[in-house]
Scaffold this active site. Structure first.
Site, short mmCIF file in Angstrom:
data_model
loop_
_atom_site.label_atom_id
_atom_site.label_comp_id
_atom_site.label_asym_id
_atom_site.label_seq_id
_atom_site.Cartn_x
_atom_site.Cartn_y
_atom_site.Cartn_z
N ARG A 105 0.85 -1.18 0.00
CA ARG A 105 0.00 0.00 0.00
C ARG A 105 0.89 1.23 0.00
NH1 ARG A 105 -4.47 1.24 4.57
NH2 ARG A 105 -2.61 1.73 5.76
N THR A 109 -0.76 7.61 -1.08
CA THR A 109 -2.09 7.52 -1.73
C THR A 109 -2.98 6.47 -1.06
OG1 THR A 109 -1.34 5.80 -3.24
CG2 THR A 109 -1.02 8.07 -3.96
N ASP A 201 0.92 -2.22 12.24
CA ASP A 201 1.28 -2.71 10.91
C ASP A 201 1.57 -4.21 11.01
OD1 ASP A 201 2.89 -1.40 8.13
OD2 ASP A 201 2.98 -3.53 8.65
N ASP A 204 4.99 -5.53 9.53
CA ASP A 204 6.13 -5.14 10.37
C ASP A 204 6.17 -5.96 11.66
OD1 ASP A 204 7.15 -3.32 8.61
OD2 ASP A 204 6.21 -1.58 9.55
C1 PRP Z 1 -1.15 -4.24 4.78
C2 PRP Z 1 -2.06 -5.44 4.97
C3 PRP Z 1 -2.93 -5.40 3.76
C4 PRP Z 1 -3.09 -3.93 3.52
C5 PRP Z 1 -4.43 -3.51 4.02
O1 PRP Z 1 -0.16 -4.50 3.88
O2 PRP Z 1 -1.34 -6.64 5.11
O3 PRP Z 1 -2.37 -6.04 2.62
O4 PRP Z 1 -2.07 -3.26 4.28
O5 PRP Z 1 -4.68 -2.20 3.72
P1 PRP Z 1 -5.81 -1.76 2.67
O6 PRP Z 1 -7.03 -2.56 2.99
O7 PRP Z 1 -5.98 -0.30 2.97
O8 PRP Z 1 -5.29 -2.01 1.29
P2 PRP Z 1 1.00 -3.44 3.54
O9 PRP Z 1 0.60 -2.59 2.38
O10 PRP Z 1 1.40 -2.73 4.80
O11 PRP Z 1 2.16 -4.34 2.98
P3 PRP Z 1 3.08 -5.41 3.75
O12 PRP Z 1 2.19 -6.57 4.13
O13 PRP Z 1 4.06 -5.78 2.71
O14 PRP Z 1 3.70 -4.75 4.94
N1 URA Z 2 -2.29 -2.43 7.22
C1 URA Z 2 -1.88 -2.83 8.44
O1 URA Z 2 -0.95 -3.65 8.55
N2 URA Z 2 -2.50 -2.33 9.51
C2 URA Z 2 -3.50 -1.45 9.43
O2 URA Z 2 -4.05 -1.04 10.46
C3 URA Z 2 -3.92 -1.04 8.14
C4 URA Z 2 -3.31 -1.55 7.05
#
Ligand code: PRP
Ligand code: URA
Length: 210
Positions: A105, A109, A201, A204
């Site tokens: 994400r 944006t 997150d 993370d």
């Molecule tokens: C997080 C989570 C989802 C997304 C949710 O991933 O694991 O994939 O955010 O958010 P949304 O519903 O607003 O799209 P992230 O983009 O942080 O990537 P990562 O798992 O690689 O850390």
């Molecule tokens: N992605 C995450 O990992 N946590 C949140 O709260 C939203 C998006």
């Protein structure tokens, strides 16, 4: 929309979710909890798997009993955080295939950016369960399901741990045919697109990259 969303309020899930949310829970325990919750959610998401009869012999007698009919499953985690759910679901369905969709994400944006996709070659003969712990704005899950639909799986379900109301609304409008399973629907999204109270997150916390 109500029938499309299953919230699993089982006490074991709710108990584990409390420790998952706690900011003092370290990565090792966090990973373990994500895996266990995924396994329990999978138990519900596979409730409608069809059975067929088979005959076996117990040490005492012949018995006609049930096994899962030759239905094929594929789990598709959304990278990265969805990876944390794979072990748990495979412990219930070890013969399932695993595909991967890479999305992150954009922090400015909040829109998902696709960087990887590798799906089982026979996905058109499989029922798919998509895995991601967090459904926030819904952007990532909506895009992942759109990508998977291009390969025409037999069916798609989406499994997450925590969902925001905003994400559920967007997801169910975009994909009214996809059943959604979660452990909790939280209050709202904050100005950074994080679920409140959420767990922070997920990626993370799973991979220790805070
Ligand atoms: C997080 C989570 C989802 C997304 C949710 O991933 O694991 O994939 O955010 O958010 P949304 O519903 O607003 O799209 P992230 O983009 O942080 O990537 P990562 O798992 O690689 O850390
Ligand atoms: N992605 C995450 O990992 N946590 C949140 O709260 C939203 C998006």
């Amino acid at each position: 929309m109500e029938n499309q969303v299953v919230v699993m309020r089982h006490p074991l899930i709710q108990h584990k979710l409390t420790y998952l949310r706690d900011k003092n829970t370290g990565s090792k325990e966090f990973r373990q909890l994500v895996s266990e919750i995924a396994m329990l959610l999978c138990y519900e998401a596979t409730r409608d798997l069809p059975l067929e009869e088979t005959t076996i012999e117990t040490p005492v007698a012949k018995a006609t009993t049930k096994v899962i009919a030759g239905r094929k499953l594929a789990f598709i985690p959304i990278l990265r955080a969805g990876l944390g759910m794979v072990d748990g679901v495979l412990s219930l369905v070890p013969a399932a295939k695993v595909g991967h969709i890479g999305l992150y994400r954009d922090p400015k944006t909040l829109k998902p950016v696709e960087y990887y996709s590798k799906l089982p070659h026979d996905i058109d003969q499989r029922d798919v369960i998509v895995l991601d712990p967090m459904l926030a704005t819904g952007g990532s899950s909506i895009d992942a399901v759109t990508i998977i639909k291009r390969s025409h799986p037999k069916s798609i379900k989406f499994m997450c741990i925590i969902a925001a109301p905003e994400g559920i609304k967007a997801f169910t409008e975009a994909h009214p045919d996809v059943q959604l399973y979660c452990a909790a629907i939280d209050d709202h999204l904050n100005e950074h697109g994080y679920i409140v109270p959420g767990l922070g997150d997920a990626g993370d916390r799973i991979f220790g990259t805070l």
